[in-house]
Write an enzyme that holds these catalytic residues in place. Structure first.
Site, PDB file in Angstrom:
ATOM      1  N   ASP A 136       0.803  -1.227   0.000  1.00  0.00           N
ATOM      2  CA  ASP A 136       0.000   0.000   0.000  1.00  0.00           C
ATOM      3  C   ASP A 136       0.839   1.283   0.000  1.00  0.00           C
ATOM      4  O   ASP A 136       0.324   2.348  -0.336  1.00  0.00           O
ATOM      5  CB  ASP A 136      -0.944   0.017   1.209  1.00  0.00           C
ATOM      6  N   ARG A 171     -15.563  -1.757 -24.944  1.00  0.00           N
ATOM      7  CA  ARG A 171     -16.167  -1.808 -23.603  1.00  0.00           C
ATOM      8  C   ARG A 171     -15.524  -0.810 -22.645  1.00  0.00           C
ATOM      9  O   ARG A 171     -14.412  -0.350 -22.862  1.00  0.00           O
ATOM     10  CB  ARG A 171     -15.956  -3.208 -22.998  1.00  0.00           C
ATOM     11  N   GLY A 179      -6.049  -1.332  -2.040  1.00  0.00           N
ATOM     12  CA  GLY A 179      -5.850  -0.082  -1.313  1.00  0.00           C
ATOM     13  C   GLY A 179      -7.174   0.432  -0.790  1.00  0.00           C
ATOM     14  O   GLY A 179      -7.901   1.114  -1.501  1.00  0.00           O
TER      15      GLY A 179
END
Ligand code: F6P
Length: 358
Positions: A136, A171, A179
Site C-alpha cells: 500500500d 467496452r 488499497g
C-alpha cells in the site's frame, strides 16, 4: 552472543524474505555468534512463544521468493490490550517471551498496524528495530515501502492486458486495485497502464464527472475506456457521511466491492458494456521486482547496522534515495496518503487522466 527475534506481521507482500535476508547477511558479516529466533505467523508467534531457531542457511536462496518464510497473520493493534479467549494478556505474553529468550533485539517487518504494536513494545521497554513493508506504500516516514513497486507491476500488467480486449469489444473496463485507505498502487498502476480514469480514496469522485469523461472519449472516437479504481474509492456523496454512517451504508451494500457499484451505475448511464477485473491478492504475490529486491536488501542491511550499533527504537526508511532511520514514536499511527495537490496528480491531469472530480 547476539540474540535476535524476527517476525513478519500483517498482510504479506513481495520482498519480505529479501529484507530478512539483508538483515541476517548484514549481521553475519560482523559475527557468527548469533542466535535467530524466527517467530511464526507474526505477533502470534511472539505471544504464544512459537518460533524456529534459524541460521544463515535458512536465509540463503530466498532473495527472489515472495511471501514470508516465517508466515504472517493480522493481530489488530486495538485488540492487543484485550485478553485472548484464555485470558492471556498479549502484551505481557510478548514481553515474557522476549525476556525468557534473553533477546537483544526484536526485528519487526510490517505495515501500519504492525508499527503501532512495535511502538507499544518499545514503550514497554523492548529493543525494537522495524522495516517498512506493504504494497500500500502508506507508511509514514518513508518515501517507499518494499512490496509497493512489485504490486504496481502486477496491477499494471493487468491493465495492459485489459487494453486489447477492451478495444476489441468497445467496452468500459474497471480494474479494481488494492488499497482500502490509500490509492498509491492505483495511481501508479493507473498512470503506468494508461488508464483513462483513476479513482482514489483521497479524491472523492462525482459519478457525473466519470460519465462525462467516458462520453468525451466516445465522442472523440475512442472505443473503450479503462478505469483504475482503488478498493477504497469513494463518491463525494459518501465522503460527506460520517465514518459511522458510511460503515453502516457499506454493511448494507449489495455489491461485493466498489467496482461493481460503479459498473452498474456507468452501464445504466452510458449504455456501454462494462466489465470488471479484480487482480486481488495476485498484487501481493509472486517474486519481488528488482527495485523491491534492492530496496529490501538496503533496508535489511541498514537494520543490521542499527542492531549492531545497539540503536534501537527506529524504523529504517528511504528518503530521497538515501536510507535513513525514523523514530518509531513518530511513525506509529500515521498514514501516508496521496496528496491531491501533489505534482504527480497534476501531471496525470495534464495527460488527460480524469480523477472523476472535475
Ligand atoms: O496489505 C494491505 C492490503 O493489501 C490492502 O491493500 C488490501 O485491501 C488488504 O491488504 C487485503 O488483505 P487481506 O485480504 O489479506 O486481509
Amino acid at each position: 552472543m547476539l540474540r535476535i527475534g524476527m517476525l513478519t506481521s500483517g498482510g504479506d507482500c513481495q520482498a519480505l524474505n529479501a529484507a530478512m535476508r539483508g538483515v541476517v547477511k548484514g549481521l553475519y558479516s560482523k559475527t557468527n555468534d548469533i542466535e535467530i529466533y524466527g517467530f511464526k505467523d507474526g505477533y502470534k508467534g511472539l505471544i504464544y512463544s512459537e518460533f524456529d531457531m534459524l541460521t544463515a542457511k535458512d536465509f540463503s536462496g530466498i532473495l527472489t521468493i515472495g511471501g514470508t518464510i516465517l508466515g504472517t497473520s493480522r493481530q489488530p493493534f486495538k485488540l492487543m490490550r484485550v485478553p485472548d479467549s484464555n485470558g492471556i494478556d498479549k502484551v505481557e505474553a510478548m514481553k515474557h517471551t522476549y525476556h525468557k529468550l534473553n533477546l537483544d533485539c526484536l526485528v519487526v517487518l510490517g505495515g501500519n498496524g504492525t508499527h503501532k504494536t512495535a511502538n507499544l513494545l518499545r514503550e514497554e521497554g523492548l529493543n525494537v528495530v522495524t522495516l517498512p513493508k506493504t504494497i500500500d506504500n502508506d507508511l509514514w516516514g518513508t518515501d517507499m515501502t518494499f512490496g509497493f513497486q512489485s504490486a504496481v507491476d502486477v496491477a499494471t500488467t493487468t491493465i495492459d492486458c485489459i487494453h486489447t480486449t477492451a478495444t476489441s469489444h468497445s467496452r468500459v473496463f474497471i480494474v479494481e486495485v488494492m488499497g482500502h485507505k490509500v490509492g498509491w498502487v492505483t495511481l501508479h498502476a493507473g498512470i503506468a497502464g494508461g488508464a483513462d480514469i483513476i479513482l482514489l480514496p483521497e479524491i472523492p469522485y462525482d459519478l457525473d464527472k466519470v460519465v462525462q469523461a467516458i462520453t468525451r472519449r466516445k465522442v472523440s472516437g475512442k472505443k473503450f475506456t479503462i478505469l483504475a479504481v482503488a478498493e477504497g474509492a469513494i463518491s463525494k456523496e459518501d465522503a460527506a457521511l460520517t465514518k459511522k454512517e458510511y460503515k453502516k451504508k457499506l454493511e448494507k451494500r449489495k455489491y461485493p466491492s466498489i467496482a461493481y457499484e460503479i459498473a452498474e451505475q456507468i452501464q445504466a448511464r452510458c449504455g456501454q458494456e462494462v466489465r470488471i477485473t479484480v487482480p486481488g491478492h495476485t498484487q501481493r504475490g509472486g517474486s519481488p521486482c528488482p527495485y523491491d529486491r534492492v530496496l529490501a536488501t538496503r533496508l535489511g542491511a541498514a537494520a543490521a547496522q542499527l542492531i549492531w550499533n545497539k540503536e534501537y527504537g527506529y524504523m529504517v526508511a528511504i528518503k530521497s534515495g538515501e536510507i535513513t532511520k525514523v523514530p518509531l514514536g513518530e511513525v506509529a499511527g500515521k498514514l501516508k496518503c496521496v496528496d491531491p495537490a501533489s505534482s504527480i496528480i497534476q501531471e496525470a491531469r495534464w495527460t488527460g487522466i480524469s480523477f472523476g472530480d472535475e
